[in-house]
Design a protein around this motif. Structure first.
Motif, PDB file in Angstrom:
ATOM      1  N   ALA A  26       0.832  -1.210   0.000  1.00 38.18           N
ATOM      2  CA  ALA A  26       0.000   0.000   0.000  1.00 38.18           C
ATOM      3  C   ALA A  26       0.862   1.253   0.000  1.00 38.18           C
ATOM      4  N   LEU A  27       1.928   1.245   0.783  1.00 37.42           N
ATOM      5  CA  LEU A  27       2.848   2.387   0.810  1.00 37.42           C
ATOM      6  C   LEU A  27       3.458   2.629  -0.569  1.00 37.42           C
ATOM      7  N   GLY A  28       3.800   1.548  -1.251  1.00 39.94           N
ATOM      8  CA  GLY A  28       4.346   1.674  -2.607  1.00 39.94           C
ATOM      9  C   GLY A  28       3.360   2.314  -3.559  1.00 39.94           C
ATOM     10  N   HIS A  29       2.090   1.923  -3.463  1.00 36.77           N
ATOM     11  CA  HIS A  29       1.059   2.527  -4.321  1.00 36.77           C
ATOM     12  C   HIS A  29       0.907   4.015  -4.026  1.00 36.77           C
ATOM     13  N   VAL A  30       0.830   4.350  -2.747  1.00 36.93           N
ATOM     14  CA  VAL A  30       0.621   5.741  -2.364  1.00 36.93           C
ATOM     15  C   VAL A  30       1.840   6.597  -2.708  1.00 36.93           C
ATOM     16  N   ALA A  31       3.036   6.032  -2.574  1.00 37.43           N
ATOM     17  CA  ALA A  31       4.262   6.789  -2.877  1.00 37.43           C
ATOM     18  C   ALA A  31       4.324   7.181  -4.344  1.00 37.43           C
ATOM     19  N   GLY A  32       3.691   6.393  -5.198  1.00 34.49           N
ATOM     20  CA  GLY A  32       3.640   6.728  -6.621  1.00 34.49           C
ATOM     21  C   GLY A  32       5.009   6.951  -7.216  1.00 34.49           C
ATOM     22  N   ASP A  33       5.168   8.096  -7.859  1.00 33.67           N
ATOM     23  CA  ASP A  33       6.432   8.386  -8.530  1.00 33.67           C
ATOM     24  C   ASP A  33       7.387   9.204  -7.662  1.00 33.67           C
ATOM     25  N   ARG A  34       7.094   9.363  -6.367  1.00 36.77           N
ATOM     26  CA  ARG A  34       7.995  10.099  -5.473  1.00 36.77           C
ATOM     27  C   ARG A  34       9.080   9.205  -4.893  1.00 36.77           C
ATOM     28  N   MET A  35       8.759   7.912  -4.756  1.00 34.69           N
ATOM     29  CA  MET A  35       9.701   6.959  -4.165  1.00 34.69           C
ATOM     30  C   MET A  35       9.603   5.635  -4.892  1.00 34.69           C
ATOM     31  N   ARG A  36      10.760   5.001  -5.081  1.00 36.30           N
ATOM     32  CA  ARG A  36      10.817   3.618  -5.556  1.00 36.30           C
ATOM     33  C   ARG A  36      11.114   2.770  -4.329  1.00 36.30           C
ATOM     34  N   LEU A  37      10.163   1.959  -3.935  1.00 36.27           N
ATOM     35  CA  LEU A  37      10.342   1.110  -2.761  1.00 36.27           C
ATOM     36  C   LEU A  37      10.837  -0.262  -3.193  1.00 36.27           C
ATOM     37  N   THR A  38      11.925  -0.703  -2.570  1.00 36.14           N
ATOM     38  CA  THR A  38      12.528  -2.000  -2.860  1.00 36.14           C
ATOM     39  C   THR A  38      12.746  -2.726  -1.548  1.00 36.14           C
ATOM     40  N   GLU A  39      12.272  -3.954  -1.479  1.00 38.38           N
ATOM     41  CA  GLU A  39      12.414  -4.699  -0.233  1.00 38.38           C
ATOM     42  C   GLU A  39      13.867  -5.102   0.012  1.00 38.38           C
ATOM     43  N   ILE A  40      14.269  -4.947   1.245  1.00 42.62           N
ATOM     44  CA  ILE A  40      15.550  -5.449   1.730  1.00 42.62           C
ATOM     45  C   ILE A  40      15.211  -6.702   2.539  1.00 42.62           C
ATOM     46  N   GLU A  41      15.530  -7.844   1.993  1.00 39.20           N
ATOM     47  CA  GLU A  41      15.171  -9.136   2.586  1.00 39.20           C
ATOM     48  C   GLU A  41      15.993  -9.397   3.842  1.00 39.20           C
ATOM     49  N   ILE A  42      15.324  -9.902   4.890  1.00 37.17           N
ATOM     50  CA  ILE A  42      16.030 -10.220   6.132  1.00 37.17           C
ATOM     51  C   ILE A  42      15.848 -11.669   6.569  1.00 37.17           C
ATOM     52  N   GLY A  43      15.017 -12.421   5.862  1.00 32.50           N
ATOM     53  CA  GLY A  43      14.685 -13.780   6.284  1.00 32.50           C
ATOM     54  C   GLY A  43      15.826 -14.775   6.226  1.00 32.50           C
ATOM     55  N   ASP A  44      16.842 -14.498   5.439  1.00 36.65           N
ATOM     56  CA  ASP A  44      17.946 -15.445   5.302  1.00 36.65           C
ATOM     57  C   ASP A  44      19.168 -15.072   6.140  1.00 36.65           C
ATOM     58  N   LEU A  45      19.047 -14.028   6.958  1.00 36.58           N
ATOM     59  CA  LEU A  45      20.173 -13.627   7.801  1.00 36.58           C
ATOM     60  C   LEU A  45      20.406 -14.641   8.921  1.00 36.58           C
ATOM     61  N   PRO A  46      21.653 -15.050   9.130  1.00 35.75           N
ATOM     62  CA  PRO A  46      21.915 -15.880  10.312  1.00 35.75           C
ATOM     63  C   PRO A  46      21.791 -15.006  11.560  1.00 35.75           C
ATOM     64  N   VAL A  47      21.675 -15.623  12.710  1.00 45.57           N
ATOM     65  CA  VAL A  47      21.654 -14.872  13.955  1.00 45.57           C
ATOM     66  C   VAL A  47      22.989 -14.156  14.097  1.00 45.57           C
ATOM     67  N   TYR A  48      22.938 -12.873  14.477  1.00 43.02           N
ATOM     68  CA  TYR A  48      24.164 -12.086  14.575  1.00 43.02           C
ATOM     69  C   TYR A  48      25.138 -12.727  15.560  1.00 43.02           C
ATOM     70  N   ASN A  49      26.411 -12.773  15.143  1.00 42.38           N
ATOM     71  CA  ASN A  49      27.497 -13.300  15.968  1.00 42.38           C
ATOM     72  C   ASN A  49      28.730 -12.472  15.635  1.00 42.38           C
ATOM     73  N   ARG A  50      29.251 -11.757  16.624  1.00 40.85           N
ATOM     74  CA  ARG A  50      30.393 -10.871  16.353  1.00 40.85           C
ATOM     75  C   ARG A  50      31.623 -11.628  15.874  1.00 40.85           C
ATOM     76  N   ASP A  51      31.677 -12.935  16.096  1.00 32.65           N
ATOM     77  CA  ASP A  51      32.802 -13.724  15.600  1.00 32.65           C
ATOM     78  C   ASP A  51      32.866 -13.700  14.067  1.00 32.65           C
ATOM     79  N   LEU A  52      31.751 -13.315  13.439  1.00 33.80           N
ATOM     80  CA  LEU A  52      31.701 -13.278  11.969  1.00 33.80           C
ATOM     81  C   LEU A  52      31.969 -11.887  11.395  1.00 33.80           C
ATOM     82  N   ASP A  53      32.267 -10.917  12.250  1.00 37.28           N
ATOM     83  CA  ASP A  53      32.480  -9.537  11.791  1.00 37.28           C
ATOM     84  C   ASP A  53      33.600  -9.411  10.751  1.00 37.28           C
TER      85      ASP A  53
END
Length: 187
Positions: A26-53
């Motif tokens: 709905a936000l994408g429809h209302v934004a019209g030509d003022r904004m291009r909304l693109t999803e940033i996927e988060i479902g495949d992120l592993p649980v954060y672990n600073r050992d991987l920094d």
């Protein structure tokens, strides 16, 4: 000529049937030509672990790159147990690390959400705003946008069937676009 902003959005729910995913459409429809909304996927992120920094997993690197490449980030969150969903917290942890490489620093953001509960996502949004403040991310402060979702309010394709909700979403999108204009002119 008005600026068209590339806005990455993150849906805090991993459910494909999420009402907040409907809100994103709905936000994408209302934004019209003022904004291009693109999803940033988060479902495949592993649980954060600073050992991987020192060697970020691919999904974490992609998340950071998408945030850095966007003009702004829109967080669309449900409320779980009066707070931010674990998947969204995890995404912010990846985005803000390692130390000195916070992808959210200086990145304009906005927060919104819907919930079947009577208080919408007000409490989760407050927690999320605290995280973004700590990340030194400029935020749209008003209008806040949360509402109690009832079935039939927004279709899966983003069609809005409630005039009150359409008005709230339109006010929010207008304010976000103005906020982005102000952020751009002040930088």
């Amino acid at each position: 000529m008005a600026t068209i902003y590339d806005v990455g959005f993150i849906v805090g729910s991993l459910s494909e049937e999420s009402i907040n995913r409907r809100l994103a459409a709905a936000l994408g429809h209302v934004a019209g030509d003022r904004m291009r909304l693109t999803e940033i996927e988060i479902g495949d992120l592993p649980v954060y672990n600073r050992d991987l920094d020192d060697d970020l997993p691919g999904p974490a690197k992609r998340l950071k790159d998408q945030i850095e490449g966007a003009d702004a980030v829109l967080f669309i969150t449900p409320e779980y147990n009066r707070s931010v969903p674990a998947a969204l917290t995890n995404a912010i942890e990846w985005a803000s690390r390692p130390f000195g490489e916070n992808s959210l620093t200086g990145k304009p953001t906005a927060v919104c959400g819907a919930s079947p509960g009577a208080v919408g996502t007000a409490v989760a949004q407050q927690d999320l705003r605290s995280m973004l403040t700590y990340s030194d991310s400029p935020q749209l402060q008003a209008p806040e946008m949360y509402f109690q979702y009832t079935e039939g309010t927004i279709d899966e394709d983003g069609t809005i069937h409630d005039d009150g909700v359409r008005h709230v979403i339109s006010e929010f999108v207008d304010a976000f676009a103005q906020f982005l204009d102000e952020q751009r002119s002040s930088s």
